[in-house]
Design an enzyme around this catalytic site. Structure first.
Site, short mmCIF file in Angstrom:
data_model
loop_
_atom_site.label_atom_id
_atom_site.label_comp_id
_atom_site.label_asym_id
_atom_site.label_seq_id
_atom_site.Cartn_x
_atom_site.Cartn_y
_atom_site.Cartn_z
N HIS A 113 36.35 34.71 29.22
CA HIS A 113 35.00 34.66 29.80
C HIS A 113 34.15 33.60 29.08
O HIS A 113 33.47 32.78 29.70
CB HIS A 113 34.39 36.06 29.68
CG HIS A 113 33.06 36.21 30.33
ND1 HIS A 113 32.30 37.36 30.20
CD2 HIS A 113 32.32 35.39 31.12
CE1 HIS A 113 31.17 37.23 30.87
NE2 HIS A 113 31.16 36.04 31.44
N GLU A 116 35.42 30.26 30.03
CA GLU A 116 34.95 29.90 31.37
C GLU A 116 33.54 29.30 31.30
O GLU A 116 33.23 28.30 31.96
CB GLU A 116 34.98 31.14 32.27
CG GLU A 116 34.30 30.97 33.62
CD GLU A 116 33.34 32.10 33.93
OE1 GLU A 116 32.17 31.80 34.22
OE2 GLU A 116 33.74 33.28 33.87
N HIS A 117 32.69 29.86 30.46
CA HIS A 117 31.33 29.31 30.29
C HIS A 117 31.38 27.96 29.57
O HIS A 117 30.67 27.03 29.93
CB HIS A 117 30.47 30.26 29.45
CG HIS A 117 29.88 31.40 30.23
ND1 HIS A 117 28.53 31.57 30.36
CD2 HIS A 117 30.45 32.42 30.91
CE1 HIS A 117 28.29 32.66 31.09
NE2 HIS A 117 29.44 33.20 31.43
N GLU A 189 26.95 29.52 24.29
CA GLU A 189 27.47 30.31 25.41
C GLU A 189 28.13 31.61 24.95
O GLU A 189 28.06 32.62 25.64
CB GLU A 189 28.49 29.49 26.22
CG GLU A 189 27.88 28.28 26.90
CD GLU A 189 26.80 28.66 27.92
OE1 GLU A 189 26.98 29.64 28.65
OE2 GLU A 189 25.76 27.96 27.96
N GLU A 214 24.91 38.81 28.25
CA GLU A 214 25.37 39.18 29.59
C GLU A 214 26.17 40.48 29.54
O GLU A 214 25.97 41.39 30.34
CB GLU A 214 26.24 38.06 30.17
CG GLU A 214 26.79 38.39 31.54
CD GLU A 214 27.90 37.46 31.99
OE1 GLU A 214 28.65 37.84 32.91
OE2 GLU A 214 28.03 36.36 31.43
#
Length: 1045
Positions: A113, A116-117, A189, A214
């Site tokens: 994840h 991915e950022h 990130e 998040e």
């Protein structure tokens, strides 16, 4: 997908989107007969490819026509690297690309994840910061995103412009295969230690980072907590036992080195699957992908495969805890319980198709065995999260249970589940229910959405990820035929599957989750311990480095950025005019306007009706959303609610009713209020569908008190569960409540007021007084006073549809006496229909009856909703001007400019929120918002700074052009045939008005932007409203201007 800083969302567990196999697939193509010349060029061209043919480093392995989805599939592989490639040629201008990697983490640090950022933060060819977000403003994309699932990461985009496709493809390829992966980007990130105030080393060190915050936000959602644990414990042997999105307590264990290593092993062409869809040339795609990326690699052995889960020889049981639900109807009944079974491999396609259908038969609708035995038992509020068939993992699973139950009822629920399975094995399913389900499949193949390529990409992702054949997966017609054949040969076919997978299956997980009042305190405590542990291990030098790095990151975030290396479209690439949609309006029954729109709908008919609420007494208004949600579920005429559900499934693609409040396009203080009825069906079933509507309008049943209770509880639970995903929307609705006359009604229908009302009703011991309101609402609403209808269908279907709709209208009741509107000020407004001949609307007028309040005065209100979340959702709203005012166009561009050039940096990059920005609604409300935000007061200061920035005019012509491109990608988003003409029907927004607005958008200049900033956004200029959803806040509590709820 949440509206975040951009169209950007990370799917970090199966729960973030349900890859619910077949029944997620909606699509279809244009009508075969009339539009034949249109529907074939892309498909026919693709059929000319030959197996074995070599194109730009790729070899073709298969060329297959899939007529039920109107497409041709071409399967290839890359010679040097073994990369797999699937192209679906279809006459659709909304072309899509995606690349997918199998990513199989073995811990919960969130490595796929965070990667991915981070790959989207700059690459070799495009080394500027954050090319992904910058491309949102340099393109006319219809979709741009990235998703992290449990075992793959997917990067899709779509656009209708060929030049744009090449630009975006170049950026995506470089990001995926050649990212910079800078340490500071990983810090921003992923996670970092940083001083609370980065420029003051005396302030305490904290954990910060976009993904860190998040995932803290994600774990405030009890449904997600349950779904994550369910998967982790049902499949404990390999990658599914960890949280691919990241567990906030494990994320700080991830190092930058591990991130780079994971990229090297997983983001290689040998581990990649490429997908393209639409009517652009395949050769061009292959050439660009080969030259810009794949030609620079050789094959490697990948070790990312997921092994099959070792099967258990006896069931396992676990209990977990979660945060309390402050909005749950009954605090003693907040426990969730479910039983899950591991099924077959998803690459076993026909078996998976069968189990998916079987799952729907078991749980969907009031005729299903588990609905009858669990939902109607009154023990809980709704099915447990992740109910039904799940195929996002290598082996599918089925889960069933209840939420909102008392702990003492576990054993009862467990016994009910066992007993229901036994009954199904004994009795099987009624034939009509099986037919209704196959009928649903047929409709889903024919219905075409505007994002069909994306739907297909997500539909095949899981199966292809485990080396299933994606082309076979698309041949739905074959599966249906084979399914019918199996049932014919063996009437007990389905019962035997139930026995095999549910009765005799020892790989069974019994999971329960109960709230702990101290859950968030304990999470905070564990996070604090983790933080202390990290800080204690730091040397003095480490601490100095952290301070230095914090300053460096802040400096980098604040530096003006040069994005000139990125490709961009020009303003001249925006079409200056829009294509007009032909509409015909006829009066049915002498008085009711019916709008007809001829479209390539593929044999489906779409019907809608709008009925005004003007005569409804005020005290009944709050109950309208509840009335709408139960109207088609309580029975009508001679049908009880079970028979009605059966008929709706057999004859239609669904019948829905929803409250509809439409602010006027030319006057902020006027609006139309009503209810929208929508449905679709295969053309052969149109008379049956309209008969069902007649019965619902003329003879709805409101007698079934027990069933009504069940529907109320499900509705209240659903609203409560939706808050963590939509908190910013609730905040914005509340903040705009006192700015226009329509604000109050929007809060009543869609805001926190509605959530609380439903909670109250769900808690009532005697629900009769609420049930008695429904026939009263019916009296005012379900008649043909103040009504209009619309039909979208193919030209051949329209004459027949006209007769059936006319017949429906003739059968409707009319009021005995003329009813007066409750609010005296009603404006009759004919929908724009100029006699200049320029308009594309033929026939009669549609007259809309708008409500206005001449005495209305906007006022400021600040509300803080206390919720037990560790993050905030913030909305600040400003009253500006309506859609037709030229300033509206300038404010729309300004909102995009403020988001891209100021708020994204302040709120997401520096503040660590998952998203934030500015937007302007059609109703003239300008909103500043943030989503899953660790800050509150600081964010409100950032909103103020954004306004100062806008007033100072510190933006260039290039910035303005980019904002225009971004706005036009929304304005020109593709519209499905079923939705053409809807703006005109619902809002009276004609193509001429849209064209005028388009010209105003194109004419927006630097002066106009500075002018509207000063005119509307400055302090004391316009009325503001504020709202925050989130944890207790000492500063707000001390400030008497805030209302605490």
């Amino acid at each position: 997908m949440p509206v975040t800083g951009a169209r950007f969302h990370s799917v970090s567990t199966t729960t973030m989107w349900r890859c619910g196999g077949l029944l997620r697939l909606t699509g279809g193509c244009v009508n075969q007969k009339i539009w034949r010349w249109r529907s074939n060029s892309a498909c026919e061209k693709a059929l000319q490819y030959k197996v074995g043919e070599k194109i730009h480093g790729f070899t073709i392995h298969q060329v297959t026509s899939i007529p039920e989805l109107f497409l041709t599939a071409v399967k290839l592989s890359h010679d040097n690297t073994g990369a797999q490639y699937l192209h679906l040629a279809r006459e659709d201008s909304n072309n899509l690309f995606s690349v997918q990697f199998r990513t199989t983490p073995m811990d919960s640090t969130g490595i796929p994840h965070i990667l991915e950022h981070t790959v989207l933060c700059g690459s070799q060819k495009y080394p500027c910061r954050d090319p992904f977000f910058k491309m949102l403003n340099r393109s006319l994309s219809t979709f741009m995103n990235a998703f992290t699932a449990s075992d793959y990461t997917l990067y899709p985009f779509s656009t209708q412009n060929p030049k744009d496709f090449q630009n975006l493809l170049s950026v995506y390829l470089d990001a995926a295969f050649f990212p910079c992966l800078r340490e500071l980007d990983f810090w921003q990130e992923g996670w970092r230690l940083e001083h609370e105030n980065p420029s003051d080393p005396q302030t305490p060190l904290l954990f910060k980072g976009v993904v860190f915050n998040e995932m803290k936000g994600a774990f405030t959602d009890n449904e997600k907590i349950f779904s994550v644990h369910l998967q982790n414990r049902l499949l404990p042997d390999h990658t599914y036992s960890v949280v691919s999105g990241g567990d906030p307590l494990c994320i700080p264990d991830l190092t930058w080195e591990q991130l780079k290593e994971f990229h090297a092993t997983h983001y290689h062409p040998s581990n990649a699957r490429f997908f393209t869809y639409g009517n652009f040339q395949l050769e061009q795609h292959l050439k660009q992908i080969h030259e810009e990326a794949l030609s620079k690699f050789q094959t490697i052995e990948t070790s990312t495969a997921v092994p099959a889960q070792k099967r258990w020889n006896k069931p396992k049981e676990y209990q977990i805890s979660c945060g309390p639900d402050s909005l749950a109807a009954d605090s003693s009944k907040q426990t969730t319980f479910s039983i899950s079974f591991l099924l077959t491999e998803i690459t076993n396609m026909f078996e998976a198709f069968t189990l998916n259908l079987l799952s729907s038969l078991l749980i969907s609708g009031p005729n299903s065995p588990f609905y009858k035995s669990l939902i109607e038992s009154g023990l809980g509020t709704d099915f447990s999260p992740n109910v039904g068939y799940n195929d996002c993992t290598r082996e599918a699973y089925f889960s069933v249970g209840l939420q909102g139950i008392a702990e003492k009822d576990f054993e009862t629920v467990k016994n009910i589940i066992d007993r229901t399975i036994d009954e199904v094995i004994e009795k099987g399913f009624e034939n009509d229910r099986i037919e209704a389900l196959l009928h649903k499949t047929e409709i889903q193949m024919k219905h075409q959405s505007s994002s069909f390529g994306l739907t297909l990409s997500l539909y095949i992702a899981s199966c292809w990820n485990h080396d299933g054949d994606p082309v076979e997966l698309l041949k739905l017609g074959n599966f249906v035929a084979q399914f019918r054949q199996c049932l014919m040969e063996n009437p007990k076919f389905l019962q035997e599957k139930v026995k095999q997978y549910f009765k005799n299956n020892q790989h069974k997980l019994i999971l329960s989750m109960k709230p702990d009042d101290k859950y968030y305190e304990k999470q905070t405590q564990m996070e604090t311990e983790k933080l202390m542990q990290k800080i204690d291990s730091l040397s003095l030098n480490d601490k100095q480095q952290i301070y230095k790095k914090g300053l460096e990151l802040r400096a980098q975030q604040s530096k003006p950025q040069d994005a000139s290396c990125l490709p961009a479209l020009k303003i001249s690439d925006i079409e200056p005019t829009i294509p007009f949609t032909e509409l015909d309006v006829a009066l049915a029954g002498g008085e009711i306007p019916v709008q007809y729109c001829a479209q390539p709908t593929n044999g489906l008919v779409y019907f809608r009706a709008f009925s005004s609420l003007n005569t409804l007494p005020e005290e009944l208004k709050p109950y309208v959303p509840l009335f709408c949600s139960v109207l088609t579920k309580m029975g009508s005429g001679i049908l009880d609610y079970r028979e009605q559900a059966q008929q709706i499934e057999l004859k239609t693609g669904g019948m829905t009713v929803s409250p509809h409040v439409v602010p006027d396009d030319s006057h902020l203080d006027a609006y139309e209020q009503g209810v929208l009825f929508s449905s679709l069906c295969l053309d052969r079933n149109l008379p049956d569908m309209m008969h069902l509507w007649s019965e619902i309008f003329n003879n709805p049943c409101f007698e079934e008190e027990e069933h009504f209770k069940v529907l109320v509880k499900m509705s209240a639970q659903e609203l409560s569960n939706g808050i963590p995903d939509s908190g910013h929307l609730y905040a914005s609705i509340r903040a705009s409540r006192t700015l226009t006359p329509v604000g109050d009604l929007q809060e009543t229908f869609n805001g926190m007021d509605q959530v609380r009302l439903m909670k109250r009703i769900a808690e009532m011991t005697d629900i009769k007084p609420v049930l008695r309101k429904l026939p009263r609402i019916k009296k005012y609403l379900l008649n043909c006073d103040n009504m209009r209808c619309s039909v979208n269908a193919t030209p051949q279907q329209i004459p027949q549809a006209g007769k059936v709709v006319e017949n429906f209208i003739k059968n409707l009741s009319r009021s005995k006496k003329e009813r007066k509107p409750v609010r005296p000020h009603v404006i009759e407004k004919p929908v724009h229909n100029e006699s200049s001949g320029s308009t594309h609307v033929n026939g009669s007028q549609i007259i809309r009856k708008l409500i206005t309040d001449p005495t209305f005065k906007p006022c400021q209100m600040k509300t803080h909703f206390l919720l037990p979340f560790p993050v905030n959702y913030i909305g600040e709203c400003v009253r500006t001007v309506p859609y037709t005012d030229p300033d509206h166009a300038s404010l729309k561009i300004l909102a995009r400019l403020m988001t891209a050039k100021f708020l994204h940096t302040e709120i997401r990059e520096k503040g660590g929120a998952y998203g934030g920005g500015a937007k302007l609604s059609h109703n003239g409300i300008f909103t500043l918002y943030s989503y899953r935000d660790p800050n509150s007061i600081e964010t409100l200061h950032s909103f103020g700074k954004a306004v100062d920035w806008a007033k100072s005019g510190k933006f260039t012509q290039q910035d303005i052009n980019e904002a225009k491109l971004s706005v036009f990608s929304g304005v020109d988003a593709p519209v499905a045939p079923s939705d053409k003409g809807m703006d005109y029907f619902l809002c009276g927004r004609s193509d001429e008005m849209k064209q005028a607005h388009r010209e105003q958008l194109l004419a927006v200049s630097h002066d106009k932007l500075v002018n509207v900033s000063n005119k509307f956004l400055g302090t004391g200029r316009s009325t503001h409203g504020l709202a925050i959803l989130g944890p207790e806040n000492a500063k707000i509590a001390k400030d008497p201007s805030w209302i605490i709820r």
